[in-house]
Design an enzyme around this catalytic site. Structure first.
Site, PDB file in Angstrom:
ATOM      1  N   ASN A   9      46.346 -41.213  23.327  1.00 31.71           N
ATOM      2  CA  ASN A   9      47.860 -41.198  23.389  1.00 31.71           C
ATOM      3  C   ASN A   9      48.420 -40.356  24.712  1.00 31.71           C
ATOM      4  O   ASN A   9      47.945 -39.112  24.833  1.00 31.71           O
ATOM      5  CB  ASN A   9      48.235 -40.181  21.914  1.00 31.71           C
ATOM      6  CG  ASN A   9      49.715 -40.228  21.910  1.00 31.71           C
ATOM      7  OD1 ASN A   9      50.477 -40.744  22.656  1.00 31.71           O
ATOM      8  ND2 ASN A   9      50.161 -39.081  21.009  1.00 31.71           N
ATOM      9  N   TRP A  10      48.867 -41.081  25.562  1.00 32.07           N
ATOM     10  CA  TRP A  10      49.344 -40.657  26.714  1.00 32.07           C
ATOM     11  C   TRP A  10      50.665 -39.816  26.619  1.00 32.07           C
ATOM     12  O   TRP A  10      51.090 -39.318  27.717  1.00 32.07           O
ATOM     13  CB  TRP A  10      49.709 -41.809  27.885  1.00 32.07           C
ATOM     14  CG  TRP A  10      48.343 -42.350  28.345  1.00 32.07           C
ATOM     15  CD1 TRP A  10      47.166 -41.885  28.098  1.00 32.07           C
ATOM     16  CD2 TRP A  10      48.162 -43.192  29.360  1.00 32.07           C
ATOM     17  NE1 TRP A  10      46.162 -42.597  28.718  1.00 32.07           N
ATOM     18  CE2 TRP A  10      46.677 -43.485  29.629  1.00 32.07           C
ATOM     19  CE3 TRP A  10      49.188 -44.019  29.899  1.00 32.07           C
ATOM     20  CZ2 TRP A  10      46.232 -44.373  30.675  1.00 32.07           C
ATOM     21  CZ3 TRP A  10      48.582 -44.946  30.874  1.00 32.07           C
ATOM     22  CH2 TRP A  10      47.294 -45.385  31.096  1.00 32.07           C
ATOM     23  N   LYS A  11      51.316 -40.159  25.630  1.00 26.72           N
ATOM     24  CA  LYS A  11      52.538 -39.281  25.497  1.00 26.72           C
ATOM     25  C   LYS A  11      53.588 -39.726  26.778  1.00 26.72           C
ATOM     26  O   LYS A  11      53.498 -40.892  26.918  1.00 26.72           O
ATOM     27  CB  LYS A  11      52.318 -37.859  25.277  1.00 26.72           C
ATOM     28  CG  LYS A  11      51.366 -37.334  24.195  1.00 26.72           C
ATOM     29  CD  LYS A  11      51.390 -36.022  23.886  1.00 26.72           C
ATOM     30  CE  LYS A  11      50.190 -35.627  22.889  1.00 26.72           C
ATOM     31  NZ  LYS A  11      50.107 -34.119  22.450  1.00 26.72           N
ATOM     32  N   HIS A  99      54.279 -39.402  14.461  1.00 28.26           N
ATOM     33  CA  HIS A  99      53.467 -38.323  15.045  1.00 28.26           C
ATOM     34  C   HIS A  99      54.215 -37.009  15.118  1.00 28.26           C
ATOM     35  O   HIS A  99      55.438 -37.213  14.905  1.00 28.26           O
ATOM     36  CB  HIS A  99      53.335 -38.784  16.787  1.00 28.26           C
ATOM     37  CG  HIS A  99      52.435 -37.810  17.386  1.00 28.26           C
ATOM     38  ND1 HIS A  99      52.985 -36.675  18.011  1.00 28.26           N
ATOM     39  CD2 HIS A  99      51.249 -37.850  17.929  1.00 28.26           C
ATOM     40  CE1 HIS A  99      51.748 -36.191  18.492  1.00 28.26           C
ATOM     41  NE2 HIS A  99      51.069 -36.700  18.610  1.00 28.26           N
ATOM     42  N   GLU A 169      46.197 -34.853  12.030  1.00 28.81           N
ATOM     43  CA  GLU A 169      46.344 -34.067  13.249  1.00 28.81           C
ATOM     44  C   GLU A 169      46.793 -32.859  12.999  1.00 28.81           C
ATOM     45  O   GLU A 169      48.168 -32.954  12.849  1.00 28.81           O
ATOM     46  CB  GLU A 169      47.270 -34.734  14.329  1.00 28.81           C
ATOM     47  CG  GLU A 169      46.765 -36.186  14.797  1.00 28.81           C
ATOM     48  CD  GLU A 169      47.316 -36.373  16.364  1.00 28.81           C
ATOM     49  OE1 GLU A 169      46.293 -36.626  17.098  1.00 28.81           O
ATOM     50  OE2 GLU A 169      48.221 -36.428  16.416  1.00 28.81           O
ATOM     51  N   SER A 218      43.700 -31.791  20.427  1.00 29.75           N
ATOM     52  CA  SER A 218      42.848 -31.208  21.452  1.00 29.75           C
ATOM     53  C   SER A 218      41.585 -31.601  21.549  1.00 29.75           C
ATOM     54  O   SER A 218      40.721 -30.976  22.000  1.00 29.75           O
ATOM     55  CB  SER A 218      42.953 -29.604  21.426  1.00 29.75           C
ATOM     56  OG  SER A 218      44.199 -29.140  21.620  1.00 29.75           O
ATOM     57  N   GLY A 239      44.971 -36.740  22.910  1.00 31.48           N
ATOM     58  CA  GLY A 239      46.187 -36.714  23.669  1.00 31.48           C
ATOM     59  C   GLY A 239      45.811 -36.103  25.199  1.00 31.48           C
ATOM     60  O   GLY A 239      45.340 -37.101  25.904  1.00 31.48           O
TER      61      GLY A 239
HETATM   62  C1  PEP Z   1      48.339 -35.937  19.933  1.00 34.23           C
HETATM   63  O1  PEP Z   1      49.187 -35.068  19.895  1.00 34.23           O
HETATM   64  O2  PEP Z   1      48.161 -37.103  19.269  1.00 34.23           O
HETATM   65  C2  PEP Z   1      47.033 -35.328  20.154  1.00 34.23           C
HETATM   66  C3  PEP Z   1      45.886 -35.858  19.955  1.00 34.23           C
HETATM   67  O3  PEP Z   1      47.071 -34.279  21.447  1.00 34.23           O
HETATM   68  P1  PEP Z   1      46.180 -33.437  22.077  1.00 34.23           P
HETATM   69  O4  PEP Z   1      44.651 -34.017  22.119  1.00 34.23           O
HETATM   70  O5  PEP Z   1      46.779 -33.126  23.251  1.00 34.23           O
HETATM   71  O6  PEP Z   1      45.989 -32.043  21.238  1.00 34.23           O
END
Ligand code: PEP
Length: 260
Positions: A9-11, A99, A169, A218, A239
């Protein structure tokens, strides 16, 4: 045995299409020999068209959101929105829904439910995010996740459940959460078992078994193995670490090397 899936997920990153294409081309080259892992990248809408032109049979594309309705004529007066049909027509196969960063803008389970239905009817596979903000001693977080699962999936036809991916998540472990904490595979395992049981209660154990459950929060190249091996999940949603092609590909390699 369900196929393991690694989703990036590149956001709202990166800042240019050039960087996005370079990442994708490099990743396509590096995973050309991968065999058992399904790989999905969810970039911002604006990059989907270009990335869909880069030839690879190994990496699929997902969007990060979709419009809640499927207008009968395929389009309509919905300024700023992108429909599931448009995404499907571009070759997009997946869409992240619910999300926590979208829920923070006011998206609730009922809206997510509409989006899931619209996405499914357009031929997309929804990646539905659930997860509590905090863990409390009286274990109310189980009720929060149960409510999210039940309300998000209300009225979805049983025949469609196998297309749904549920990503657990916990917000307290997401990289951008202030004062975040690391989750461990035990956290993932406990919730994955609970989500599977909730799915089983609203459908049947056989149908619940077809749904892929992922862990996200994370995940990086150092802890992915633990989640994939001991977290009772069918993959991970990544992410921050997915912005580095090296880190993301290392997670794919770890998944490829797992004995399952
Ligand atoms: C996300 O927000 O979908 C995610 C997995 O973020 P991160 O890995 O940066 O915590």
């Amino acid at each position: 045995m369900k196929r393991k899936i690694i989703i990036g997920n590149w956001k709202m990153n990166p800042n240019t299409g050039k960087v996005a294409s370079k990442w994708f081309q490099e990743a396509a080259r590096l995973v050309s020999r991968s065999k058992k892992t399904e790989i999905v990248i969810c970039p911002p809408f604006i990059y989907l068209d270009n990335l869909s032109r880069i030839r690879t049979s190994k990496i699929k594309l997902g969007a990060q959101d979709t419009f809640a309705e499927n207008p009968p004529a395929g389009g309509g007066p919905f300024t700023g929105e992108v429909s599931s049909e448009m995404l499907y027509n571009l070759g997009v196969g997946y869409v992240i829904l619910g999300h926590s960063e979208r829920r923070a803008f006011g998206e609730n389970n009922q809206i997510v439910n509409k989006k899931i239905k619209g996405a499914l009817s357009a031929g997309l596979r929804p990646i539905v995010c659930v997860g509590e903000e905090e863990r409390d001693e009286s274990h109310k977080y189980f009720d929060i996740v149960k409510k999210q699962v039940k309300e998000c999936l209300a009225g979805i036809s049983r025949d469609s459940f196998h297309k749904i991916i549920l990503a657990y998540e916990p917000i307290w472990s997401i990289s951008t959460t202030k004062a975040r904490r690391d989750a461990v595979p035990d956290d993932s395992r406990e919730m994955a078992v609970f989500i599977r049981k909730t799915l089983s209660d609203i459908t049947t154990p056989a149908i619940a078994n077809k749904v892929r459950i992922l862990y996200g929060g994370s995940v990086n190249e150092r802890d992915a193995e633990g989640f994939l091996r001991d977290g009772r999940v069918d993959g991970v949603l990544v992410g921050q670490a997915s912005l580095s092609v090296e880190k993301f590909i290392e997670i794919v390699r770890i998944c490829e090397a797992l004995k399952n």
